[in-house]
Design a protein around this motif. Structure first.
Motif, PDB file in Angstrom:
ATOM      1  N   LYS A 102      21.967  -3.465   7.976  1.00  0.00           N
ATOM      2  CA  LYS A 102      21.236  -3.184   6.586  1.00  0.00           C
ATOM      3  C   LYS A 102      20.564  -2.129   6.743  1.00  0.00           C
ATOM      4  CE  LYS A 102      19.435  -8.261   6.999  1.00  0.00           C
ATOM      5  NZ  LYS A 102      18.674  -8.857   7.417  1.00  0.00           N
ATOM      6  N   VAL A 103      20.413  -1.985   5.360  1.00  0.00           N
ATOM      7  CA  VAL A 103      20.067  -0.648   4.660  1.00  0.00           C
ATOM      8  C   VAL A 103      18.800  -1.118   4.952  1.00  0.00           C
ATOM      9  CG1 VAL A 103      20.046   0.664   2.842  1.00  0.00           C
ATOM     10  CG2 VAL A 103      22.096  -0.100   2.899  1.00  0.00           C
ATOM     11  N   ILE A 104      18.254   0.271   5.450  1.00  0.00           N
ATOM     12  CA  ILE A 104      16.244   0.047   5.500  1.00  0.00           C
ATOM     13  C   ILE A 104      16.144   1.122   4.429  1.00  0.00           C
ATOM     14  CG2 ILE A 104      14.362   1.060   6.797  1.00  0.00           C
ATOM     15  CD1 ILE A 104      16.440   0.528   9.710  1.00  0.00           C
ATOM     16  N   LYS A 105      15.620   0.315   3.347  1.00  0.00           N
ATOM     17  CA  LYS A 105      14.753   1.150   2.818  1.00  0.00           C
ATOM     18  C   LYS A 105      13.220   2.154   2.589  1.00  0.00           C
ATOM     19  CE  LYS A 105      16.850  -1.785  -0.756  1.00  0.00           C
ATOM     20  NZ  LYS A 105      16.368  -2.515  -2.121  1.00  0.00           N
ATOM     21  N   PRO A 106      13.629   2.795   2.212  1.00  0.00           N
ATOM     22  CA  PRO A 106      11.616   3.949   2.341  1.00  0.00           C
ATOM     23  C   PRO A 106      11.199   2.342   1.874  1.00  0.00           C
ATOM     24  CG  PRO A 106      13.325   4.911   1.131  1.00  0.00           C
ATOM     25  CD  PRO A 106      14.023   3.956   1.712  1.00  0.00           C
ATOM     26  N   LEU A 107       9.620   3.488   2.734  1.00  0.00           N
ATOM     27  CA  LEU A 107       8.463   1.986   1.378  1.00  0.00           C
ATOM     28  C   LEU A 107       7.465   3.586   1.842  1.00  0.00           C
ATOM     29  CD1 LEU A 107       7.969  -0.176   4.298  1.00  0.00           C
ATOM     30  CD2 LEU A 107       8.937  -0.202   1.895  1.00  0.00           C
ATOM     31  N   PHE A 108       6.982   2.809   0.042  1.00  0.00           N
ATOM     32  CA  PHE A 108       6.384   4.626  -0.779  1.00  0.00           C
ATOM     33  C   PHE A 108       4.440   3.723  -0.531  1.00  0.00           C
ATOM     34  CE2 PHE A 108      10.487   4.138  -2.125  1.00  0.00           C
ATOM     35  CZ  PHE A 108      10.525   6.312  -2.798  1.00  0.00           C
ATOM     36  N   ALA A 109       4.351   4.567  -0.038  1.00  0.00           N
ATOM     37  CA  ALA A 109       2.304   4.164  -0.185  1.00  0.00           C
ATOM     38  C   ALA A 109       1.939   4.287  -1.693  1.00  0.00           C
ATOM     39  CB  ALA A 109       2.116   5.337   1.161  1.00  0.00           C
ATOM     40  N   TYR A 110       0.879   3.099  -1.739  1.00  0.00           N
ATOM     41  CA  TYR A 110      -0.291   3.353  -3.132  1.00  0.00           C
ATOM     42  C   TYR A 110      -1.564   3.113  -2.920  1.00  0.00           C
ATOM     43  CZ  TYR A 110       4.633   2.534  -5.222  1.00  0.00           C
ATOM     44  OH  TYR A 110       5.904   2.279  -6.203  1.00  0.00           O
ATOM     45  N   LYS A 111      -2.315   3.879  -3.411  1.00  0.00           N
ATOM     46  CA  LYS A 111      -3.669   3.902  -3.260  1.00  0.00           C
ATOM     47  C   LYS A 111      -3.947   2.417  -3.936  1.00  0.00           C
ATOM     48  CE  LYS A 111      -4.471   8.589  -0.805  1.00  0.00           C
ATOM     49  NZ  LYS A 111      -5.093   9.835  -1.474  1.00  0.00           N
ATOM     50  N   SER A 129     -13.523   3.482  -3.629  1.00  0.00           N
ATOM     51  CA  SER A 129     -13.306   3.366  -2.213  1.00  0.00           C
ATOM     52  C   SER A 129     -11.328   3.056  -2.325  1.00  0.00           C
ATOM     53  CB  SER A 129     -13.865   1.988  -1.186  1.00  0.00           C
ATOM     54  OG  SER A 129     -13.677   1.530  -2.292  1.00  0.00           O
ATOM     55  N   TYR A 130     -10.463   2.267  -1.490  1.00  0.00           N
ATOM     56  CA  TYR A 130      -9.143   2.361  -1.807  1.00  0.00           C
ATOM     57  C   TYR A 130      -9.219   1.473  -0.327  1.00  0.00           C
ATOM     58  CZ  TYR A 130      -7.330   6.497   0.182  1.00  0.00           C
ATOM     59  OH  TYR A 130      -7.634   7.599   0.986  1.00  0.00           O
ATOM     60  N   ASP A 131      -7.415   0.854  -0.887  1.00  0.00           N
ATOM     61  CA  ASP A 131      -6.539   0.250   0.299  1.00  0.00           C
ATOM     62  C   ASP A 131      -5.572   1.245  -0.135  1.00  0.00           C
ATOM     63  OD1 ASP A 131      -8.517  -2.139   1.243  1.00  0.00           O
ATOM     64  OD2 ASP A 131      -7.986  -3.007  -0.611  1.00  0.00           O
ATOM     65  N   GLU A 132      -5.006   1.070   1.409  1.00  0.00           N
ATOM     66  CA  GLU A 132      -3.130   1.920   1.301  1.00  0.00           C
ATOM     67  C   GLU A 132      -2.389   0.658   1.269  1.00  0.00           C
ATOM     68  OE1 GLU A 132      -1.480   6.015   2.628  1.00  0.00           O
ATOM     69  OE2 GLU A 132      -1.696   4.591   4.226  1.00  0.00           O
ATOM     70  N   PHE A 143      -2.998   5.374 -11.470  1.00  0.00           N
ATOM     71  CA  PHE A 143      -3.447   4.698 -10.183  1.00  0.00           C
ATOM     72  C   PHE A 143      -2.988   3.193 -10.792  1.00  0.00           C
ATOM     73  CE2 PHE A 143      -5.892   5.022 -14.010  1.00  0.00           C
ATOM     74  CZ  PHE A 143      -6.767   3.588 -13.659  1.00  0.00           C
ATOM     75  N   ALA A 144      -4.048   2.618  -9.236  1.00  0.00           N
ATOM     76  CA  ALA A 144      -3.835   1.689  -8.647  1.00  0.00           C
ATOM     77  C   ALA A 144      -5.258   0.537  -8.573  1.00  0.00           C
ATOM     78  CB  ALA A 144      -2.445   0.700  -7.936  1.00  0.00           C
ATOM     79  N   SER A 145      -4.686  -1.179  -8.855  1.00  0.00           N
ATOM     80  CA  SER A 145      -5.755  -1.758  -8.352  1.00  0.00           C
ATOM     81  C   SER A 145      -4.846  -3.184  -8.503  1.00  0.00           C
ATOM     82  CB  SER A 145      -6.615  -1.318 -10.099  1.00  0.00           C
ATOM     83  OG  SER A 145      -8.220  -2.743  -9.625  1.00  0.00           O
ATOM     84  N   GLU A 160      -1.684  -9.344  -6.037  1.00  0.00           N
ATOM     85  CA  GLU A 160      -1.130  -8.334  -6.901  1.00  0.00           C
ATOM     86  C   GLU A 160      -1.593  -6.998  -6.692  1.00  0.00           C
ATOM     87  OE1 GLU A 160       3.602  -9.782  -8.224  1.00  0.00           O
ATOM     88  OE2 GLU A 160       1.840 -10.295  -9.802  1.00  0.00           O
ATOM     89  N   VAL A 161      -0.581  -5.913  -6.923  1.00  0.00           N
ATOM     90  CA  VAL A 161      -0.879  -4.738  -7.564  1.00  0.00           C
ATOM     91  C   VAL A 161      -0.177  -4.937  -8.837  1.00  0.00           C
ATOM     92  CG1 VAL A 161      -0.384  -2.178  -6.826  1.00  0.00           C
ATOM     93  CG2 VAL A 161      -0.956  -3.834  -5.323  1.00  0.00           C
ATOM     94  N   VAL A 162      -1.045  -3.574  -9.464  1.00  0.00           N
ATOM     95  CA  VAL A 162      -0.475  -3.595 -11.271  1.00  0.00           C
ATOM     96  C   VAL A 162      -0.723  -2.120 -10.844  1.00  0.00           C
ATOM     97  CG1 VAL A 162      -1.235  -5.374 -12.232  1.00  0.00           C
ATOM     98  CG2 VAL A 162      -2.666  -3.907 -12.175  1.00  0.00           C
ATOM     99  N   LEU A 163      -0.107  -1.486 -11.573  1.00  0.00           N
ATOM    100  CA  LEU A 163       0.394   0.104 -11.649  1.00  0.00           C
ATOM    101  C   LEU A 163      -0.273   0.421 -12.410  1.00  0.00           C
ATOM    102  CD1 LEU A 163       3.875  -0.154  -9.615  1.00  0.00           C
ATOM    103  CD2 LEU A 163       1.401   0.916  -9.238  1.00  0.00           C
ATOM    104  N   ILE A 164      -1.056   1.141 -13.394  1.00  0.00           N
ATOM    105  CA  ILE A 164      -1.550   2.065 -14.436  1.00  0.00           C
ATOM    106  C   ILE A 164      -1.428   3.274 -14.756  1.00  0.00           C
ATOM    107  CG2 ILE A 164      -3.782   1.748 -15.930  1.00  0.00           C
ATOM    108  CD1 ILE A 164      -4.996  -0.161 -13.607  1.00  0.00           C
ATOM    109  N   LYS A 165      -0.883   3.257 -16.822  1.00  0.00           N
ATOM    110  CA  LYS A 165      -0.885   4.293 -16.433  1.00  0.00           C
ATOM    111  C   LYS A 165      -1.599   4.415 -17.963  1.00  0.00           C
ATOM    112  CE  LYS A 165       2.008   8.405 -17.056  1.00  0.00           C
ATOM    113  NZ  LYS A 165       2.087   9.011 -16.022  1.00  0.00           N
TER     114      LYS A 165
END
Length: 231
Positions: A102-111, A129-132, A143-145, A160-165
């Protein structure tokens, strides 16, 4: 397949040397030596002579002899158990092989900061304050929330996490994070003459209207969402 290991083991059981066996068969000692180290195999005639000399059946020197010999001594019920166990080992081997490829996909961190409301509203990011959390795709965002509530289901799920521009208003019907009356909402936004209409995807929720005089502010546009994955 001919087993040089079984040939050597039987010779040692009988207390014979390689030279003695080679002389009895009428072959060169190096030739016999190559049979034991599986570099070459004896021909059919020499196999028969080996079986006679070593007082064993012709198939004794086959690699599967011990397994088949034991199997043949079992009753049908026991043979069925052996086959079932062997098949389970093959399944396990196949599963392990599949897992290893299996191909191990890298995981990206989000605050991920304070929750955005997808319901009645929730306080904006006051304390910083934030969760990773982690996800296998990398999104361009400011940023994410968190999503809290079900008013934007089925597109944006509770938890879920939403990503905001951070942008201004682009067009009616896009989904934005809106800061209004001390709270922040994630809604579809429509600009009207007197204010912003905040519309839920979940039809059980009524629209909210934010008059311009109350200074509603578009924090940014929602550009992605995901359910976090394990780190």
């Amino acid at each position: 397949m001919f087993s040089g290991e079984r040939l050597k083991a039987r010779r040692l059981e009988l207390g014979l040397t390689q030279v003695q066996v080679a002389q009895a068969l009428g072959v060169a000692q190096p030739s016999y030596h190559n049979w034991e180290i599986a570099k070459t195999q004896p021909n059919k005639k020499n196999k028969q002579m080996l079986a006679t000399l070593f007082e064993v059946s012709l198939d004794y020197f086959e690699g599967q002899y011990e397994l088949t010999s034991i199997y043949d001594q079992l009753n049908p019920k026991a043979q069925g158990r052996v086959l079932s166990y062997a098949r389970s080992l093959l399944d396990l081997k196949a599963a392990e092989s599949e897992e290893s490829t299996k191909v191990i996909k890298p995981l990206f961190a989000y605050k991920v900061y304070e929750r955005l409301s997808a319901g009645t509203g929730y306080s904006y990011f006051d304390d910083g304050s934030y969760d990773e959390v982690f996800y296998h795709e990398k999104f361009d965002h400011d940023f994410a929330s968190w999503v809290f509530g079900d008013s934007m289901e089925p597109t944006y799920l509770n938890g879920e996490v939403v990503l905001i521009k951070q942008t201004g208003f682009d067009y009616d019907g896009a989904v934005y994070a809106v800061d209004w009356d001390g709270q922040t909402y994630i809604k579809k936004v429509y600009r009207e003459a007197d204010g912003l209409r905040l519309v839920s995807i979940n039809k059980k929720y009524q629209d909210k209207f934010a008059p311009y005089e109350e200074e509603p502010r578009i924090v940014g546009k929602i550009v992605g969402n995901f359910m976090p994955q394990g780190s």
